[in-house]
Design an enzyme around this catalytic site. Sequence first.
Site, PDB file in Angstrom:
ATOM      1  N   ARG A 234       0.865  -1.180   0.000  1.00 38.03           N
ATOM      2  CA  ARG A 234       0.000   0.000   0.000  1.00 38.03           C
ATOM      3  C   ARG A 234       0.903   1.231   0.000  1.00 38.03           C
ATOM      4  O   ARG A 234       1.937   1.259   0.685  1.00 38.03           O
ATOM      5  CB  ARG A 234      -0.926   0.018   1.232  1.00 38.03           C
ATOM      6  CG  ARG A 234      -2.123  -0.905   1.111  1.00 38.03           C
ATOM      7  CD  ARG A 234      -3.090  -0.459   0.003  1.00 38.03           C
ATOM      8  NE  ARG A 234      -4.248  -1.328  -0.145  1.00 38.03           N
ATOM      9  CZ  ARG A 234      -4.360  -2.290  -1.054  1.00 38.03           C
ATOM     10  NH1 ARG A 234      -3.372  -2.543  -1.893  1.00 38.03           N
ATOM     11  NH2 ARG A 234      -5.475  -3.006  -1.147  1.00 38.03           N
ATOM     12  N   GLU A 263      -2.447   7.696  -4.888  1.00 37.80           N
ATOM     13  CA  GLU A 263      -2.739   7.092  -6.185  1.00 37.80           C
ATOM     14  C   GLU A 263      -4.185   7.258  -6.638  1.00 37.80           C
ATOM     15  O   GLU A 263      -4.482   7.187  -7.838  1.00 37.80           O
ATOM     16  CB  GLU A 263      -2.369   5.597  -6.178  1.00 37.80           C
ATOM     17  CG  GLU A 263      -3.277   4.732  -5.317  1.00 37.80           C
ATOM     18  CD  GLU A 263      -2.905   3.256  -5.378  1.00 37.80           C
ATOM     19  OE1 GLU A 263      -1.724   2.933  -5.186  1.00 37.80           O
ATOM     20  OE2 GLU A 263      -3.811   2.437  -5.619  1.00 37.80           O
ATOM     21  N   HIS A 295      -0.514   0.322  -9.983  1.00 40.82           N
ATOM     22  CA  HIS A 295      -1.304  -0.666  -9.233  1.00 40.82           C
ATOM     23  C   HIS A 295      -1.779  -1.791 -10.155  1.00 40.82           C
ATOM     24  O   HIS A 295      -2.972  -2.078 -10.252  1.00 40.82           O
ATOM     25  CB  HIS A 295      -2.498   0.011  -8.540  1.00 40.82           C
ATOM     26  CG  HIS A 295      -2.930  -0.721  -7.301  1.00 40.82           C
ATOM     27  ND1 HIS A 295      -3.322  -0.086  -6.147  1.00 40.82           N
ATOM     28  CD2 HIS A 295      -3.048  -2.050  -7.045  1.00 40.82           C
ATOM     29  CE1 HIS A 295      -3.649  -0.978  -5.236  1.00 40.82           C
ATOM     30  NE2 HIS A 295      -3.487  -2.177  -5.752  1.00 40.82           N
TER      31      HIS A 295
HETATM   32  P1  NAI Z   1      -1.323 -11.199   4.292  1.00 44.58           P
HETATM   33  O1  NAI Z   1      -2.325 -10.737   5.284  1.00 44.58           O
HETATM   34  O2  NAI Z   1      -1.322 -12.621   3.868  1.00 44.58           O
HETATM   35  O3  NAI Z   1       0.166 -10.850   4.816  1.00 44.58           O
HETATM   36  C1  NAI Z   1       0.489  -9.624   5.421  1.00 44.58           C
HETATM   37  C2  NAI Z   1       1.582  -9.893   6.437  1.00 44.58           C
HETATM   38  O4  NAI Z   1       1.984  -8.641   7.001  1.00 44.58           O
HETATM   39  C3  NAI Z   1       1.131 -10.799   7.599  1.00 44.58           C
HETATM   40  O5  NAI Z   1       2.037 -11.859   7.777  1.00 44.58           O
HETATM   41  C4  NAI Z   1       1.117  -9.857   8.779  1.00 44.58           C
HETATM   42  O6  NAI Z   1       1.437 -10.492  10.021  1.00 44.58           O
HETATM   43  C5  NAI Z   1       2.218  -8.873   8.377  1.00 44.58           C
HETATM   44  N1  NAI Z   1       2.194  -7.648   9.161  1.00 44.58           N
HETATM   45  C6  NAI Z   1       1.136  -7.024   9.745  1.00 44.58           C
HETATM   46  N2  NAI Z   1       1.549  -5.945  10.428  1.00 44.58           N
HETATM   47  C7  NAI Z   1       2.901  -5.881  10.278  1.00 44.58           C
HETATM   48  C8  NAI Z   1       3.890  -4.991  10.754  1.00 44.58           C
HETATM   49  N3  NAI Z   1       3.565  -3.963  11.537  1.00 44.58           N
HETATM   50  N4  NAI Z   1       5.181  -5.224  10.407  1.00 44.58           N
HETATM   51  C9  NAI Z   1       5.505  -6.284   9.626  1.00 44.58           C
HETATM   52  N5  NAI Z   1       4.597  -7.167   9.148  1.00 44.58           N
HETATM   53  C10 NAI Z   1       3.314  -6.956   9.457  1.00 44.58           C
HETATM   54  O7  NAI Z   1      -1.511 -10.199   3.044  1.00 44.58           O
HETATM   55  P2  NAI Z   1      -1.094 -10.445   1.537  1.00 44.58           P
HETATM   56  O8  NAI Z   1      -2.234 -11.033   0.801  1.00 44.58           O
HETATM   57  O9  NAI Z   1       0.234 -11.131   1.503  1.00 44.58           O
HETATM   58  O10 NAI Z   1      -0.953  -8.933   1.012  1.00 44.58           O
HETATM   59  C11 NAI Z   1       0.164  -8.143   1.378  1.00 44.58           C
HETATM   60  C12 NAI Z   1      -0.016  -6.712   0.891  1.00 44.58           C
HETATM   61  O11 NAI Z   1      -0.158  -6.683  -0.533  1.00 44.58           O
HETATM   62  C13 NAI Z   1      -1.270  -6.004   1.440  1.00 44.58           C
HETATM   63  O12 NAI Z   1      -0.908  -4.685   1.808  1.00 44.58           O
HETATM   64  C14 NAI Z   1      -2.196  -5.926   0.259  1.00 44.58           C
HETATM   65  O13 NAI Z   1      -3.057  -4.834   0.361  1.00 44.58           O
HETATM   66  C15 NAI Z   1      -1.206  -5.792  -0.880  1.00 44.58           C
HETATM   67  N6  NAI Z   1      -1.756  -6.190  -2.183  1.00 44.58           N
HETATM   68  C16 NAI Z   1      -1.391  -5.449  -3.290  1.00 44.58           C
HETATM   69  C17 NAI Z   1      -1.865  -5.773  -4.557  1.00 44.58           C
HETATM   70  C18 NAI Z   1      -1.434  -5.005  -5.760  1.00 44.58           C
HETATM   71  O14 NAI Z   1      -2.049  -5.176  -6.839  1.00 44.58           O
HETATM   72  N7  NAI Z   1      -0.402  -4.185  -5.695  1.00 44.58           N
HETATM   73  C19 NAI Z   1      -2.811  -6.876  -4.735  1.00 44.58           C
HETATM   74  C20 NAI Z   1      -3.071  -7.646  -3.518  1.00 44.58           C
HETATM   75  C21 NAI Z   1      -2.566  -7.279  -2.300  1.00 44.58           C
END
Ligand code: NAI
Length: 337
Positions: A234, A263, A295
């Site tokens: 994000r 964005e 994005h």
């Molecule tokens: P997920 O929920 O599987 O993994 C996120 C991880 O971040 C978890 O392991 C969580 O414990 C960790 N986390 C939470 N707070 C934290 C902190 N303060 N410090 C370090 N780690 C922390 O999520 P997923 O599916 O892997 O998505 C990750 C990111 O990718 C999200 O921000 C999501 O919005 C973004 N995303 C971006 C897309 C794009 O098109 N650019 C598409 C899909 C997701």
Amino acid sequence: MFVTVFSTKSYDRNFLTAANDGKDHDIRFLDIRLSPDTAVLAEGAQAVCAFVNDDLSAPVLEILARGGTKLIALRCAGFNNVDLTAARDLGLTVARVPAYSPHAVAEHTVALILALNRNIHRAHNRVREGNFALDGLLGFDLHGKTVGIIGTGTIGAVLARIMAGFGCTILGHDVAENPDCVALGMEYVPRDEIFARSDILSLHCPLTPDTHHMIGFDTLKLLKRGVTIVNTSRGAVIDARAAIAGLKDGTIGGLGLDVYEEEADLFFEDLSDMAIQDDVFARLLTFPNVLITGHQAFLTHEALTAIAETTIANIDAFARSGAAVHEISVEKLAPKP
Ligand code: NAI
């Protein structure tokens, strides 16, 4: 069910139409964004399908509910743009697509890393102009380098596996360890240490108060000099003004962004015949070692198929039983930004 889809792009139309094959929901596609001015266009639709930059604030939800809408079917994972309290009070069910292809995002991250490191974006332009000089295109071997992954959830874990395949040392930082990453040999370290040791730093955490501007003026001094930073999570995890300072003094050697804090005013639209009003974004575009995509990390055939199928499954289940498959509500879930 009668469904109105807002912010439709050609790929939404194609994949949702395919997923609806045999279900026969009556889908009306609108190009326009959902806002207080456009919500009335959904009058009579039992379900409204919305995306990340659609406005689902209380005034919009009130108009939708008045028009007969019962279900908000988000075709994305995040729901920070929905007033869930207002939705509950108006009796609206909100559903989303909690997960689609993590490979799509992880692989796009690798594309940014490789393109930045080997200057593919610059080489492409040069060769098209008949300039075959190699000065300024010097890269480095990924093999043997240290990759720091912040947020080792679904996407971070896929990236870890890919980068291990390149022969990189993998560091991780997360609030909870992922056993799959540990099994891969990931070393979990505190935030300061991952900043200090990483040649490449990739961000895969959600946007929370704790991760907001994680890369900021205060943290620049902790980074390994010349680090390549990639953000596909994000936008606001990076303070773009601090990134500019880091690029100017060489702290940051490469910056790959698929997301940007502001964005919503730029991405997903063709603004090519207009002047960019965002001076911070415009400054970022001037650096040769900055590569930005709008994005698009999710934009693969597999991810769009999964998004469309889950969205139609939510609508289908709601039509049959009054409950969607992946519902969210203020009571059920802590918000995922
Ligand atoms: P997920 O929920 O599987 O993994 C996120 C991880 O971040 C978890 O392991 C969580 O414990 C960790 N986390 C939470 N707070 C934290 C902190 N303060 N410090 C370090 N780690 C922390 O999520 P997923 O599916 O892997 O998505 C990750 C990111 O990718 C999200 O921000 C999501 O919005 C973004 N995303 C971006 C897309 C794009 O098109 N650019 C598409 C899909 C997701």
